[in-house]
Design an enzyme around this catalytic site. Sequence first.
Site, PDB file in Angstrom:
ATOM      1  N   HIS A  12       1.893 108.341 -26.897  1.00  0.00           N
ATOM      2  CA  HIS A  12       2.197 107.920 -28.280  1.00  0.00           C
ATOM      3  C   HIS A  12       0.929 108.133 -29.123  1.00  0.00           C
ATOM      4  O   HIS A  12       0.396 109.237 -29.161  1.00  0.00           O
ATOM      5  CB  HIS A  12       2.690 106.469 -28.216  1.00  0.00           C
ATOM      6  CG  HIS A  12       3.210 105.891 -29.498  1.00  0.00           C
ATOM      7  ND1 HIS A  12       3.607 106.644 -30.570  1.00  0.00           N
ATOM      8  CD2 HIS A  12       3.413 104.584 -29.882  1.00  0.00           C
ATOM      9  CE1 HIS A  12       4.027 105.846 -31.550  1.00  0.00           C
ATOM     10  NE2 HIS A  12       3.905 104.602 -31.158  1.00  0.00           N
ATOM     11  N   HIS A  70       8.172 116.056 -29.182  1.00  0.00           N
ATOM     12  CA  HIS A  70       8.542 114.791 -29.818  1.00  0.00           C
ATOM     13  C   HIS A  70       9.952 114.427 -29.414  1.00  0.00           C
ATOM     14  O   HIS A  70      10.798 115.304 -29.272  1.00  0.00           O
ATOM     15  CB  HIS A  70       8.455 114.922 -31.355  1.00  0.00           C
ATOM     16  CG  HIS A  70       8.394 113.612 -32.038  1.00  0.00           C
ATOM     17  ND1 HIS A  70       9.532 112.900 -32.328  1.00  0.00           N
ATOM     18  CD2 HIS A  70       7.342 112.861 -32.436  1.00  0.00           C
ATOM     19  CE1 HIS A  70       9.167 111.757 -32.902  1.00  0.00           C
ATOM     20  NE2 HIS A  70       7.852 111.714 -32.972  1.00  0.00           N
ATOM     21  N   ASP A  78      -0.080 114.485 -34.219  1.00  0.00           N
ATOM     22  CA  ASP A  78      -1.412 114.346 -33.641  1.00  0.00           C
ATOM     23  C   ASP A  78      -2.148 115.663 -33.456  1.00  0.00           C
ATOM     24  O   ASP A  78      -3.332 115.667 -33.123  1.00  0.00           O
ATOM     25  CB  ASP A  78      -1.308 113.648 -32.267  1.00  0.00           C
ATOM     26  CG  ASP A  78      -0.892 112.201 -32.414  1.00  0.00           C
ATOM     27  OD1 ASP A  78      -1.280 111.587 -33.421  1.00  0.00           O
ATOM     28  OD2 ASP A  78      -0.175 111.703 -31.538  1.00  0.00           O
TER      29      ASP A  78
HETATM   30  N1  ACO Z   1       3.718 120.186 -23.291  1.00  0.00           N
HETATM   31  C1  ACO Z   1       4.459 120.863 -22.400  1.00  0.00           C
HETATM   32  N2  ACO Z   1       5.737 120.549 -22.096  1.00  0.00           N
HETATM   33  C2  ACO Z   1       6.287 119.517 -22.746  1.00  0.00           C
HETATM   34  C3  ACO Z   1       5.577 118.774 -23.701  1.00  0.00           C
HETATM   35  C4  ACO Z   1       4.237 119.136 -23.966  1.00  0.00           C
HETATM   36  N3  ACO Z   1       3.492 118.471 -24.840  1.00  0.00           N
HETATM   37  N4  ACO Z   1       6.367 117.800 -24.179  1.00  0.00           N
HETATM   38  C5  ACO Z   1       7.532 117.927 -23.534  1.00  0.00           C
HETATM   39  N5  ACO Z   1       7.486 118.942 -22.679  1.00  0.00           N
HETATM   40  C6  ACO Z   1       8.557 119.386 -21.791  1.00  0.00           C
HETATM   41  C7  ACO Z   1       8.610 118.497 -20.556  1.00  0.00           C
HETATM   42  O1  ACO Z   1       7.787 118.961 -19.522  1.00  0.00           O
HETATM   43  C8  ACO Z   1      10.080 118.536 -20.215  1.00  0.00           C
HETATM   44  O2  ACO Z   1      10.334 119.757 -19.589  1.00  0.00           O
HETATM   45  P1  ACO Z   1      11.475 119.896 -18.445  1.00  0.00           P
HETATM   46  O3  ACO Z   1      12.769 119.587 -19.152  1.00  0.00           O
HETATM   47  O4  ACO Z   1      11.338 121.292 -17.984  1.00  0.00           O
HETATM   48  O5  ACO Z   1      11.139 118.850 -17.406  1.00  0.00           O
HETATM   49  C9  ACO Z   1      10.769 118.576 -21.582  1.00  0.00           C
HETATM   50  O6  ACO Z   1       9.806 119.193 -22.453  1.00  0.00           O
HETATM   51  C10 ACO Z   1      11.140 117.215 -22.124  1.00  0.00           C
HETATM   52  O7  ACO Z   1       9.986 116.403 -22.095  1.00  0.00           O
HETATM   53  P2  ACO Z   1       9.998 114.832 -22.021  1.00  0.00           P
HETATM   54  O8  ACO Z   1       8.615 114.363 -21.723  1.00  0.00           O
HETATM   55  O9  ACO Z   1      11.100 114.365 -21.143  1.00  0.00           O
HETATM   56  O10 ACO Z   1      10.401 114.505 -23.526  1.00  0.00           O
HETATM   57  P3  ACO Z   1      10.373 113.085 -24.181  1.00  0.00           P
HETATM   58  O11 ACO Z   1      11.289 113.138 -25.324  1.00  0.00           O
HETATM   59  O12 ACO Z   1      10.530 112.020 -23.172  1.00  0.00           O
HETATM   60  O13 ACO Z   1       8.842 113.013 -24.639  1.00  0.00           O
HETATM   61  C11 ACO Z   1       6.815 113.143 -25.744  1.00  0.00           C
HETATM   62  C12 ACO Z   1       8.348 113.148 -25.904  1.00  0.00           C
HETATM   63  C13 ACO Z   1       6.386 111.897 -24.952  1.00  0.00           C
HETATM   64  C14 ACO Z   1       6.157 113.062 -27.107  1.00  0.00           C
HETATM   65  C15 ACO Z   1       6.390 114.431 -24.984  1.00  0.00           C
HETATM   66  O14 ACO Z   1       6.742 115.554 -25.754  1.00  0.00           O
HETATM   67  C16 ACO Z   1       4.902 114.421 -24.663  1.00  0.00           C
HETATM   68  O15 ACO Z   1       4.496 113.848 -23.642  1.00  0.00           O
HETATM   69  N6  ACO Z   1       4.065 115.083 -25.532  1.00  0.00           N
HETATM   70  C17 ACO Z   1       2.627 115.085 -25.311  1.00  0.00           C
HETATM   71  C18 ACO Z   1       2.021 113.771 -25.805  1.00  0.00           C
HETATM   72  C19 ACO Z   1       2.036 113.686 -27.311  1.00  0.00           C
HETATM   73  O16 ACO Z   1       1.638 114.584 -28.016  1.00  0.00           O
HETATM   74  N7  ACO Z   1       2.452 112.502 -27.795  1.00  0.00           N
HETATM   75  C20 ACO Z   1       2.454 112.185 -29.235  1.00  0.00           C
HETATM   76  C21 ACO Z   1       3.849 112.115 -29.759  1.00  0.00           C
HETATM   77  S1  ACO Z   1       3.870 111.814 -31.496  1.00  0.00           S
HETATM   78  C22 ACO Z   1       3.463 110.207 -31.573  1.00  0.00           C
HETATM   79  O17 ACO Z   1       3.812 109.384 -30.783  1.00  0.00           O
HETATM   80  C23 ACO Z   1       2.626 109.781 -32.687  1.00  0.00           C
END
Ligand code: ACO
Length: 388
Positions: free
Chosen positions: A232, A271, A325
């Site tokens: 987050h 996201h 971010d």
């Molecule tokens: N890099 C690479 N792959 C990603 C990323 C990423 N940043 N984010 C998601 N994916 C992929 C996952 O590996 C997954 O792939 P799969 O289906 O092959 O297993 C798919 O996309 C779905 O990802 P989840 O993590 O299940 O998506 P969720 O909706 O739960 O997560 C989140 C959203 C937590 C923001 C995720 O995208 C993430 O971890 N991003 C990196 C951290 C980040 O930047 N957080 C800030 C978010 S904005 C905020 O809160 C202010």
Amino acid sequence: MAEEKPRQFVGSTEFKKGLEGAITNESKISYVDGANGKLIYCGYSIDDLTQGGQGFEETAYLLLHGRLPKSAELDAFKKDLAGRRTIPGEVKDFLKGVAKRCHPMSSLRSAISLLGCLNPNEFEVTVDNDMEIALTLTAQFPTVVGAIQRVRKDQPIIDPDPSLGHSEDFLHMMTGGKIEPRMAEVMDMALILHAEHGMNASTFSAMVTNSSLTDMYSSIVAGIGSLKGPLHGGANEATLKPFIEIGDPAKTETWFHNSKAEKRKVMGFGHRVYKAYDPRAVIFDPIAEEFSGKAGTSHLYEIAKKLEALVVADLGGKGIFPNVDYFSGVIYNAMGIDTDMFTPIFAVARIAGWSARILEYLPENRLFRPRAVYVGDLESGYVPIGQR
Ligand code: ACO
């Protein structure tokens, strides 16, 4: 073959992990249009709010009151917030004792908890008292974060200056010296863009906590605790680190391929709601270019753009694009702000959204209390301790 466990279903087996898509309540505060990459606060687009030139205070007023202030109302609101910035000596002493020893988000979390202990009206859970606390905390967050930064640098804490605007004073309390107008303007934009964002993890945490009718401070502390996580708000800190680690734009591609091979997520991408470009990243992008250019850190911006192209080409089809971010760290870094202060800056903004959501929900409060599908045993058969 393992014996199948009994499953106790609650109404429906159709749940999605992480409450994806679950609807928790009705709200007029903000709308995240994930498909089209748009963000609306109380009917107004973030593009208009960041360009309106009225600072973070206008957005805080909008979120807390549900409408834009008239000129005299905004002046009075600015004056009111400015008059609330001072923090008690006990909080300053506490920060002097701990801020060098722990992460700034831990200091912030504990300082806000202490502010609650020091407020004799802490336990009065009414809309009026919670609004009072919301206004005071919105005003005091910059002072607390400024003090944390100063203590960490072995510098004296700077008291607030009510003649300065919210963002200008925040920067002044962090860095000392005179703040350039463009820097204050961009901090205002950053605070506006981070002020509110639907039922994100920290807002939901704050609302769930408040729904037990506990005090506002406890709810805000819950929000801070959630915000600091790397999935987050903590991602802004985690996003800049790879840019620094890569160091040279020419090494970006190799870094990305290694990261992919190790199945690491690229911070600042993806996201839960946006499946298009996060509109906040779109606004931050040219500012990151401008500020890194001025600060002599253009290589970080270049790395960010190269990495963006690689990730979007690879994962854009899955709806993974830069989020809020992604560029903010390049901007804060160019402003001379330490990396571990990035998430506290987010909190300085998000206090407005947390407060607005809590205040909106309170009059019709109902305790949040979901259930889980039980997948454990039902009849394990208790064995006395001596016979196990
Ligand atoms: N890099 C690479 N792959 C990603 C990323 C990423 N940043 N984010 C998601 N994916 C992929 C996952 O590996 C997954 O792939 P799969 O289906 O092959 O297993 C798919 O996309 C779905 O990802 P989840 O993590 O299940 O998506 P969720 O909706 O739960 O997560 C989140 C959203 C937590 C923001 C995720 O995208 C993430 O971890 N991003 C990196 C951290 C980040 O930047 N957080 C800030 C978010 S904005 C905020 O809160 C202010």
